[in-house]
Design a protein around this motif. Sequence first.
Motif, PDB file in Angstrom:
ATOM      1  N   HIS A 363       5.302   1.323   4.383  1.00  0.00           N
ATOM      2  CA  HIS A 363       5.896   2.570   3.872  1.00  0.00           C
ATOM      3  C   HIS A 363       7.322   2.693   4.400  1.00  0.00           C
ATOM      4  O   HIS A 363       7.621   3.557   5.220  1.00  0.00           O
ATOM      5  CB  HIS A 363       5.049   3.772   4.299  1.00  0.00           C
ATOM      6  N   THR A 366       9.404   6.125   4.586  1.00  0.00           N
ATOM      7  CA  THR A 366       8.920   7.305   5.300  1.00  0.00           C
ATOM      8  C   THR A 366       8.706   6.967   6.775  1.00  0.00           C
ATOM      9  O   THR A 366       8.720   5.811   7.181  1.00  0.00           O
ATOM     10  CB  THR A 366       7.591   7.810   4.708  1.00  0.00           C
ATOM     11  N   ASP A 380       3.805   4.869  10.490  1.00  0.00           N
ATOM     12  CA  ASP A 380       2.945   4.859   9.294  1.00  0.00           C
ATOM     13  C   ASP A 380       2.963   3.495   8.615  1.00  0.00           C
ATOM     14  O   ASP A 380       2.778   3.389   7.406  1.00  0.00           O
ATOM     15  CB  ASP A 380       3.385   5.951   8.306  1.00  0.00           C
ATOM     16  N   GLU A 387      -4.495   1.634  -1.125  1.00  0.00           N
ATOM     17  CA  GLU A 387      -3.137   1.175  -1.387  1.00  0.00           C
ATOM     18  C   GLU A 387      -3.080  -0.341  -1.591  1.00  0.00           C
ATOM     19  O   GLU A 387      -3.921  -1.081  -1.097  1.00  0.00           O
ATOM     20  CB  GLU A 387      -2.202   1.558  -0.233  1.00  0.00           C
TER      21      GLU A 387
END
Length: 421
Positions: A363, A366, A380, A387
Amino acid sequence: MSVPKLRSTAAVFTTMSALAATSILSGPASAEPFSTAPCALQRTEAHHSEGVDTWSPAYSRPTGTLDAVLVFLSFPDATPRTTPAELTADHFPATSDFYARSSYGRFTLRPHPLKHWLRMPRPSTSYAIRRDWSAGDRAAYLRDAFALADKEVDFSRYPVVYFVADPDAPGVDSDATKVVNLDAPLRVDGTDVRRVVTVFERHPPDRLVLAHETGHVFDLPDLYHRPVDGKGDWDTYVGDWDLMGSQFGLSPDLFGWHKWRLGWLDPRQVACVRGAGPTRLTLEPLEAGPGAPARGAAGAPAFGLGHGVKLAVVRTGQDSALAFEARGTAGADRASCRQGILVYRVRGGAESGEGPVQVVDAHPRTEACWENSVYPPLADAPVALGERFTVPGDGVRVEAEARTASGTWTVKITPGMGRKS
Protein backbone atom coordinates in the motif's frame (compact mmCIF):
# COMPACT_ATOMS: atom_id res chain seq x y z
CA MET A 1 31.03 -26.12 39.97
CA SER A 2 33.42 -24.26 37.66
CA VAL A 3 35.88 -26.05 35.44
CA PRO A 4 39.49 -25.38 36.59
CA LYS A 5 41.15 -22.36 34.98
CA LEU A 6 43.29 -23.06 31.93
CA ARG A 7 44.66 -19.56 31.39
CA SER A 8 46.13 -17.11 33.88
CA THR A 9 45.14 -13.46 34.18
CA ALA A 10 48.63 -12.50 33.06
CA ALA A 11 48.14 -14.46 29.87
CA VAL A 12 44.90 -12.60 29.21
CA PHE A 13 46.75 -9.28 29.55
CA THR A 14 49.33 -10.47 27.05
CA THR A 15 46.75 -11.64 24.55
CA MET A 16 44.55 -8.56 24.85
CA SER A 17 47.51 -6.19 24.39
CA ALA A 18 47.51 -7.17 20.73
CA LEU A 19 43.72 -7.16 20.37
CA ALA A 20 42.19 -5.42 17.40
CA ALA A 21 38.45 -4.95 17.79
CA THR A 22 36.51 -4.71 14.58
CA SER A 23 33.08 -5.38 13.15
CA ILE A 24 34.35 -7.54 10.30
CA LEU A 25 34.88 -11.29 10.49
CA SER A 26 36.59 -13.66 8.13
CA GLY A 27 34.59 -15.25 5.33
CA PRO A 28 32.69 -18.54 5.45
CA ALA A 29 35.48 -20.78 4.11
CA SER A 30 34.71 -23.54 6.59
CA ALA A 31 30.95 -23.09 6.66
CA GLU A 32 28.84 -26.10 7.55
CA PRO A 33 26.11 -27.37 5.14
CA PHE A 34 22.65 -26.31 6.23
CA SER A 35 19.83 -26.08 3.68
CA THR A 36 19.66 -27.71 0.24
CA ALA A 37 16.30 -26.16 -0.68
CA PRO A 38 16.29 -24.78 -4.25
CA CYS A 39 15.25 -21.35 -2.99
CA ALA A 40 18.01 -21.14 -0.36
CA LEU A 41 20.35 -18.27 -1.15
CA GLN A 42 24.06 -18.99 -0.88
CA ARG A 43 26.11 -17.55 1.95
CA THR A 44 28.53 -14.91 0.68
CA GLU A 45 31.50 -13.02 2.09
CA ALA A 46 29.13 -10.25 3.24
CA HIS A 47 29.16 -9.59 6.99
CA HIS A 48 26.11 -11.43 8.43
CA SER A 49 25.17 -12.73 4.99
CA GLU A 50 21.52 -13.77 4.64
CA GLY A 51 22.49 -16.93 2.79
CA VAL A 52 20.93 -20.09 4.23
CA ASP A 53 22.74 -22.86 2.37
CA THR A 54 25.44 -23.03 5.07
CA TRP A 55 26.04 -22.06 8.69
CA SER A 56 29.26 -20.34 9.75
CA PRO A 57 30.88 -22.26 12.64
CA ALA A 58 32.23 -18.95 13.93
CA TYR A 59 28.77 -18.39 15.43
CA SER A 60 26.93 -20.35 18.11
CA ARG A 61 23.72 -21.97 16.87
CA PRO A 62 20.71 -20.75 18.89
CA THR A 63 19.10 -24.13 19.41
CA GLY A 64 18.71 -26.10 22.61
CA THR A 65 20.15 -24.21 25.59
CA LEU A 66 22.99 -21.69 25.57
CA ASP A 67 24.47 -20.15 28.71
CA ALA A 68 25.27 -16.44 28.91
CA VAL A 69 27.38 -14.67 31.52
CA LEU A 70 26.70 -11.09 32.62
CA VAL A 71 29.76 -9.29 34.02
CA PHE A 72 29.10 -5.94 35.74
CA LEU A 73 31.79 -3.26 35.45
CA SER A 74 32.10 -0.17 37.65
CA PHE A 75 34.68 2.62 37.45
CA PRO A 76 36.82 4.67 39.86
CA ASP A 77 35.06 7.92 38.87
CA ALA A 78 31.55 6.83 39.91
CA THR A 79 29.73 4.95 42.65
CA PRO A 80 27.01 2.70 41.14
CA ARG A 81 23.46 3.77 41.97
CA THR A 82 22.06 0.44 40.78
CA THR A 83 22.83 -3.16 41.66
CA PRO A 84 23.76 -6.04 39.38
CA ALA A 85 20.43 -7.65 40.30
CA GLU A 86 18.52 -4.57 39.12
CA LEU A 87 20.42 -4.42 35.83
CA THR A 88 19.91 -8.14 35.28
CA ALA A 89 16.16 -7.62 35.74
CA ASP A 90 16.29 -4.88 33.09
CA HIS A 91 17.11 -7.52 30.48
CA PHE A 92 16.03 -10.89 31.85
CA PRO A 93 13.74 -12.69 31.57
CA ALA A 94 12.59 -10.36 28.75
CA THR A 95 15.47 -11.34 26.45
CA SER A 96 15.15 -15.06 27.15
CA ASP A 97 11.36 -14.89 26.77
CA PHE A 98 11.69 -13.19 23.38
CA TYR A 99 13.90 -15.94 22.02
CA ALA A 100 11.88 -18.74 23.59
CA ARG A 101 8.71 -17.45 21.93
CA SER A 102 10.26 -16.52 18.58
CA SER A 103 11.93 -19.93 18.32
CA TYR A 104 8.72 -21.76 19.31
CA GLY A 105 10.51 -23.08 22.37
CA ARG A 106 13.42 -24.50 20.39
CA PHE A 107 15.99 -22.18 21.96
CA THR A 108 16.64 -21.22 25.58
CA LEU A 109 19.07 -18.42 26.50
CA ARG A 110 20.03 -18.99 30.13
CA PRO A 111 21.59 -16.02 31.97
CA HIS A 112 24.28 -16.34 34.64
CA PRO A 113 24.82 -12.90 36.17
CA LEU A 114 27.61 -12.10 38.59
CA LYS A 115 26.20 -10.80 41.84
CA HIS A 116 28.71 -7.97 42.39
CA TRP A 117 30.52 -5.20 40.57
CA LEU A 118 34.05 -5.59 39.20
CA ARG A 119 35.95 -2.30 39.35
CA MET A 120 37.80 -1.27 36.20
CA PRO A 121 41.33 0.13 36.71
CA ARG A 122 40.69 3.39 34.83
CA PRO A 123 37.98 6.10 34.95
CA SER A 124 35.04 5.62 32.61
CA THR A 125 35.92 8.80 30.74
CA SER A 126 39.35 7.44 29.79
CA TYR A 127 37.85 4.82 27.46
CA ALA A 128 36.16 7.40 25.18
CA ILE A 129 33.02 5.23 24.96
CA ARG A 130 30.74 6.21 22.09
CA ARG A 131 28.73 4.67 19.26
CA ASP A 132 31.53 4.92 16.70
CA TRP A 133 34.20 3.73 19.10
CA SER A 134 37.82 3.77 17.97
CA ALA A 135 39.47 0.35 17.79
CA GLY A 136 42.18 1.41 20.23
CA ASP A 137 39.83 2.66 22.94
CA ARG A 138 37.58 -0.35 22.49
CA ALA A 139 40.51 -2.75 22.77
CA ALA A 140 41.70 -1.03 25.96
CA TYR A 141 38.25 -1.41 27.48
CA LEU A 142 38.02 -5.09 26.60
CA ARG A 143 41.58 -5.78 27.73
CA ASP A 144 40.83 -4.38 31.18
CA ALA A 145 37.41 -6.05 31.36
CA PHE A 146 38.72 -9.50 30.46
CA ALA A 147 41.62 -9.18 32.89
CA LEU A 148 39.15 -8.46 35.70
CA ALA A 149 36.57 -11.03 34.70
CA ASP A 150 39.03 -13.85 34.14
CA LYS A 151 39.67 -13.92 37.88
CA GLU A 152 36.07 -15.01 38.49
CA VAL A 153 34.55 -16.29 35.24
CA ASP A 154 35.27 -19.52 33.42
CA PHE A 155 34.61 -18.37 29.88
CA SER A 156 34.68 -21.93 28.54
CA ARG A 157 31.17 -22.33 29.99
CA TYR A 158 29.56 -19.37 28.20
CA PRO A 159 28.99 -19.05 24.43
CA VAL A 160 27.42 -15.62 25.05
CA VAL A 161 29.26 -12.89 26.98
CA TYR A 162 27.78 -9.58 28.17
CA PHE A 163 29.96 -6.86 29.71
CA VAL A 164 27.49 -4.53 31.47
CA ALA A 165 28.83 -1.10 32.42
CA ASP A 166 27.60 1.08 35.29
CA PRO A 167 24.95 3.16 33.48
CA ASP A 168 25.53 6.20 35.71
CA ALA A 169 29.29 6.50 35.20
CA PRO A 170 30.08 9.86 33.50
CA GLY A 171 31.90 8.33 30.52
CA VAL A 172 29.24 5.76 29.65
CA ASP A 173 27.25 6.47 26.47
CA SER A 174 24.03 4.44 26.16
CA ASP A 175 24.21 4.74 22.38
CA ALA A 176 27.39 2.66 22.37
CA THR A 177 25.73 -0.68 23.21
CA LYS A 178 26.76 -3.14 20.52
CA VAL A 179 28.43 -6.43 19.69
CA VAL A 180 32.19 -6.25 19.28
CA ASN A 181 33.53 -8.86 16.85
CA LEU A 182 37.18 -9.71 17.35
CA ASP A 183 39.40 -9.80 14.29
CA ALA A 184 41.15 -12.80 15.83
CA PRO A 185 39.51 -14.96 18.54
CA LEU A 186 40.67 -14.35 22.09
CA ARG A 187 41.84 -17.58 23.72
CA VAL A 188 40.60 -17.59 27.32
CA ASP A 189 40.06 -20.61 29.58
CA GLY A 190 40.75 -22.98 26.72
CA THR A 191 38.02 -21.53 24.51
CA ASP A 192 37.87 -19.01 21.68
CA VAL A 193 35.91 -15.85 22.47
CA ARG A 194 34.99 -14.32 19.10
CA ARG A 195 32.54 -11.60 20.14
CA VAL A 196 31.32 -9.74 23.20
CA VAL A 197 28.15 -7.71 23.80
CA THR A 198 29.21 -4.44 25.41
CA VAL A 199 26.19 -3.06 27.27
CA PHE A 200 26.04 0.64 28.17
CA GLU A 201 22.27 0.99 28.50
CA ARG A 202 20.63 3.43 30.86
CA HIS A 203 18.44 2.09 33.67
CA PRO A 204 15.75 1.21 32.68
CA PRO A 205 17.02 0.33 29.18
CA ASP A 206 15.57 0.68 25.71
CA ARG A 207 12.95 -1.95 24.87
CA LEU A 208 14.36 -5.30 23.69
CA VAL A 209 17.79 -3.75 23.07
CA LEU A 210 19.66 -6.77 24.42
CA ALA A 211 17.57 -9.13 22.31
CA HIS A 212 18.61 -7.11 19.24
CA GLU A 213 22.31 -7.18 20.12
CA THR A 214 22.13 -10.87 20.95
CA GLY A 215 20.79 -11.46 17.44
CA HIS A 216 24.19 -10.39 16.11
CA VAL A 217 25.82 -13.08 18.27
CA PHE A 218 23.78 -15.53 16.17
CA ASP A 219 24.88 -13.97 12.85
CA LEU A 220 21.81 -11.80 12.20
CA PRO A 221 22.45 -8.47 10.40
CA ASP A 222 21.30 -4.95 11.16
CA LEU A 223 18.26 -4.25 9.01
CA TYR A 224 18.03 -0.53 9.62
CA HIS A 225 19.31 2.12 7.24
CA ARG A 226 21.78 4.48 8.85
CA PRO A 227 21.74 7.88 7.10
CA VAL A 228 25.18 8.94 5.90
CA ASP A 229 24.89 12.40 7.45
CA GLY A 230 23.33 11.12 10.68
CA LYS A 231 20.01 12.74 9.77
CA GLY A 232 16.85 11.22 8.34
CA ASP A 233 14.89 8.06 9.01
CA TRP A 234 16.64 4.84 10.07
CA ASP A 235 13.68 2.51 9.48
CA THR A 236 13.04 2.77 5.76
CA TYR A 237 14.10 -0.82 4.95
CA VAL A 238 11.88 -2.93 7.20
CA GLY A 239 9.94 -0.55 9.46
CA ASP A 240 8.33 -2.32 12.43
CA TRP A 241 8.62 -5.83 11.03
CA ASP A 242 11.79 -7.37 12.54
CA LEU A 243 13.74 -6.94 15.76
CA MET A 244 16.96 -6.50 13.80
CA GLY A 245 15.45 -3.41 12.19
CA SER A 246 14.16 -1.79 15.37
CA GLN A 247 13.67 -3.03 18.91
CA PHE A 248 10.92 -0.40 19.20
CA GLY A 249 8.84 -1.88 16.36
CA LEU A 250 5.19 -2.74 16.78
CA SER A 251 5.85 -6.18 15.26
CA PRO A 252 9.41 -7.09 16.29
CA ASP A 253 9.23 -10.87 15.79
CA LEU A 254 12.06 -12.15 13.59
CA PHE A 255 11.30 -12.65 9.91
CA GLY A 256 10.49 -16.17 8.82
CA TRP A 257 13.69 -16.04 6.74
CA HIS A 258 15.68 -15.51 9.93
CA LYS A 259 13.85 -18.33 11.71
CA TRP A 260 14.78 -20.54 8.77
CA ARG A 261 18.42 -19.44 9.00
CA LEU A 262 18.54 -20.10 12.74
CA GLY A 263 17.09 -23.60 12.44
CA TRP A 264 13.73 -22.86 14.06
CA LEU A 265 11.68 -23.95 11.02
CA ASP A 266 11.68 -27.48 9.70
CA PRO A 267 12.44 -27.88 5.96
CA ARG A 268 8.80 -28.80 5.33
CA GLN A 269 7.73 -25.43 6.73
CA VAL A 270 9.50 -23.54 3.93
CA ALA A 271 7.78 -23.72 0.54
CA CYS A 272 9.88 -22.98 -2.54
CA VAL A 273 7.46 -21.66 -5.17
CA ARG A 274 8.72 -22.52 -8.67
CA GLY A 275 7.49 -22.43 -12.23
CA ALA A 276 5.44 -19.85 -14.07
CA GLY A 277 1.98 -20.97 -13.02
CA PRO A 278 0.08 -20.18 -9.81
CA THR A 279 0.73 -22.04 -6.57
CA ARG A 280 -1.92 -22.10 -3.88
CA LEU A 281 -0.77 -22.88 -0.35
CA THR A 282 -1.76 -22.44 3.27
CA LEU A 283 0.43 -20.23 5.44
CA GLU A 284 0.35 -20.58 9.20
CA PRO A 285 0.84 -17.31 11.10
CA LEU A 286 4.51 -16.71 11.81
CA GLU A 287 4.09 -15.90 15.49
CA ALA A 288 3.66 -18.40 18.28
CA GLY A 289 0.15 -19.15 19.53
CA PRO A 290 -1.84 -16.48 21.39
CA GLY A 291 -2.02 -16.13 25.15
CA ALA A 292 0.51 -16.79 27.89
CA PRO A 293 2.97 -19.60 27.19
CA ALA A 294 2.44 -22.92 28.86
CA ARG A 295 5.25 -24.17 31.09
CA GLY A 296 7.14 -27.34 30.31
CA ALA A 297 8.22 -29.90 32.85
CA ALA A 298 11.48 -28.05 33.51
CA GLY A 299 9.71 -24.71 33.94
CA ALA A 300 10.73 -23.39 30.51
CA PRO A 301 8.16 -21.77 28.19
CA ALA A 302 6.57 -24.19 25.72
CA PHE A 303 5.02 -22.95 22.48
CA GLY A 304 3.00 -24.60 19.75
CA LEU A 305 4.97 -24.58 16.51
CA GLY A 306 2.44 -26.20 14.23
CA HIS A 307 3.47 -28.35 11.30
CA GLY A 308 2.33 -26.29 8.32
CA VAL A 309 4.16 -23.90 6.02
CA LYS A 310 5.24 -20.62 7.63
CA LEU A 311 7.43 -19.21 4.86
CA ALA A 312 7.04 -19.19 1.08
CA VAL A 313 9.98 -18.18 -1.12
CA VAL A 314 10.29 -17.27 -4.80
CA ARG A 315 13.83 -17.15 -6.14
CA THR A 316 14.24 -14.01 -8.25
CA GLY A 317 17.94 -14.21 -9.09
CA GLN A 318 21.24 -15.85 -8.26
CA ASP A 319 21.51 -13.74 -5.10
CA SER A 320 17.94 -12.60 -4.48
CA ALA A 321 14.56 -13.93 -3.39
CA LEU A 322 11.09 -12.80 -2.40
CA ALA A 323 9.69 -14.09 0.89
CA PHE A 324 6.04 -14.32 1.94
CA GLU A 325 4.76 -14.87 5.49
CA ALA A 326 1.55 -14.35 7.44
CA ARG A 327 1.81 -11.78 10.22
CA GLY A 328 -0.89 -11.43 12.88
CA THR A 329 -1.36 -10.01 16.36
CA ALA A 330 0.03 -12.64 18.73
CA GLY A 331 3.35 -13.22 20.45
CA ALA A 332 5.94 -10.54 19.74
CA ASP A 333 3.53 -9.12 17.12
CA ARG A 334 0.68 -8.54 19.57
CA ALA A 335 0.85 -4.75 19.02
CA SER A 336 0.97 -5.14 15.23
CA CYS A 337 -0.58 -2.31 13.24
CA ARG A 338 -1.91 -4.44 10.37
CA GLN A 339 -2.37 -8.15 9.65
CA GLY A 340 -1.83 -9.90 6.35
CA ILE A 341 0.76 -11.42 4.04
CA LEU A 342 4.06 -9.62 4.43
CA VAL A 343 6.32 -9.56 1.37
CA TYR A 344 10.03 -8.76 1.50
CA ARG A 345 13.12 -8.99 -0.66
CA VAL A 346 16.24 -10.81 0.55
CA ARG A 347 19.77 -10.40 -0.85
CA GLY A 348 22.47 -12.80 0.29
CA GLY A 349 25.31 -10.54 -0.82
CA ALA A 350 24.21 -7.35 0.95
CA GLU A 351 26.19 -6.31 4.01
CA SER A 352 24.66 -5.80 7.44
CA GLY A 353 23.15 -2.32 7.46
CA GLU A 354 23.02 -2.10 3.66
CA GLY A 355 19.53 -3.47 3.10
CA PRO A 356 19.92 -7.28 3.06
CA VAL A 357 16.15 -7.41 3.68
CA GLN A 358 13.67 -4.84 2.40
CA VAL A 359 9.93 -4.97 3.02
CA VAL A 360 7.76 -4.45 -0.06
CA ASP A 361 4.88 -2.05 0.61
CA ALA A 362 1.59 -3.39 -0.75
CA HIS A 363 0.00 0.00 0.00
CA PRO A 364 2.61 2.54 -1.12
CA ARG A 365 0.19 5.47 -1.19
CA THR A 366 -0.89 5.18 2.44
CA GLU A 367 0.58 4.86 5.91
CA ALA A 368 -0.79 3.74 9.26
CA CYS A 369 -0.36 3.96 13.03
CA TRP A 370 1.64 7.16 12.73
CA GLU A 371 1.44 7.75 16.49
CA ASN A 372 3.18 4.43 17.37
CA SER A 373 4.95 3.04 14.31
CA VAL A 374 8.69 3.52 13.85
CA TYR A 375 7.99 4.08 10.14
CA PRO A 376 4.29 4.61 9.28
CA PRO A 377 4.73 4.23 5.47
CA LEU A 378 5.50 0.51 6.03
CA ALA A 379 3.12 -0.09 8.92
CA ASP A 380 0.37 -1.12 6.48
CA ALA A 381 2.72 -3.04 4.16
CA PRO A 382 1.04 -6.51 4.34
CA VAL A 383 -1.38 -7.73 1.67
CA ALA A 384 -4.74 -7.75 3.43
CA LEU A 385 -7.47 -10.37 3.17
CA GLY A 386 -9.08 -10.33 -0.28
CA GLU A 387 -6.35 -8.21 -1.84
CA ARG A 388 -4.18 -8.96 -4.87
CA PHE A 389 -0.72 -7.43 -5.21
CA THR A 390 1.98 -7.62 -7.91
CA VAL A 391 5.50 -6.99 -6.65
CA PRO A 392 7.03 -4.09 -8.59
CA GLY A 393 10.10 -4.98 -10.57
CA ASP A 394 9.66 -8.73 -10.14
CA GLY A 395 6.19 -9.32 -11.53
CA VAL A 396 5.32 -11.88 -8.86
CA ARG A 397 1.67 -11.72 -7.83
CA VAL A 398 0.30 -12.69 -4.44
CA GLU A 399 -3.37 -13.02 -3.51
CA ALA A 400 -4.63 -13.34 0.08
CA GLU A 401 -7.68 -15.42 -0.74
CA ALA A 402 -8.99 -16.60 2.63
CA ARG A 403 -8.33 -16.83 6.33
CA THR A 404 -9.60 -19.42 8.80
CA ALA A 405 -10.76 -18.84 12.35
CA SER A 406 -7.49 -20.37 13.60
CA GLY A 407 -5.51 -17.73 11.72
CA THR A 408 -4.15 -19.70 8.75
CA TRP A 409 -4.18 -18.00 5.35
CA THR A 410 -4.90 -19.38 1.91
CA VAL A 411 -2.50 -17.65 -0.47
CA LYS A 412 -1.98 -17.87 -4.22
CA ILE A 413 1.45 -16.93 -5.55
CA THR A 414 2.10 -16.59 -9.27
CA PRO A 415 5.78 -16.06 -10.20
CA GLY A 416 5.29 -15.82 -13.97
CA MET A 417 3.39 -12.53 -14.24
CA GLY A 418 6.22 -10.93 -16.20
CA ARG A 419 9.17 -8.96 -14.83
CA LYS A 420 8.59 -5.21 -14.91
CA SER A 421 11.07 -2.37 -15.04
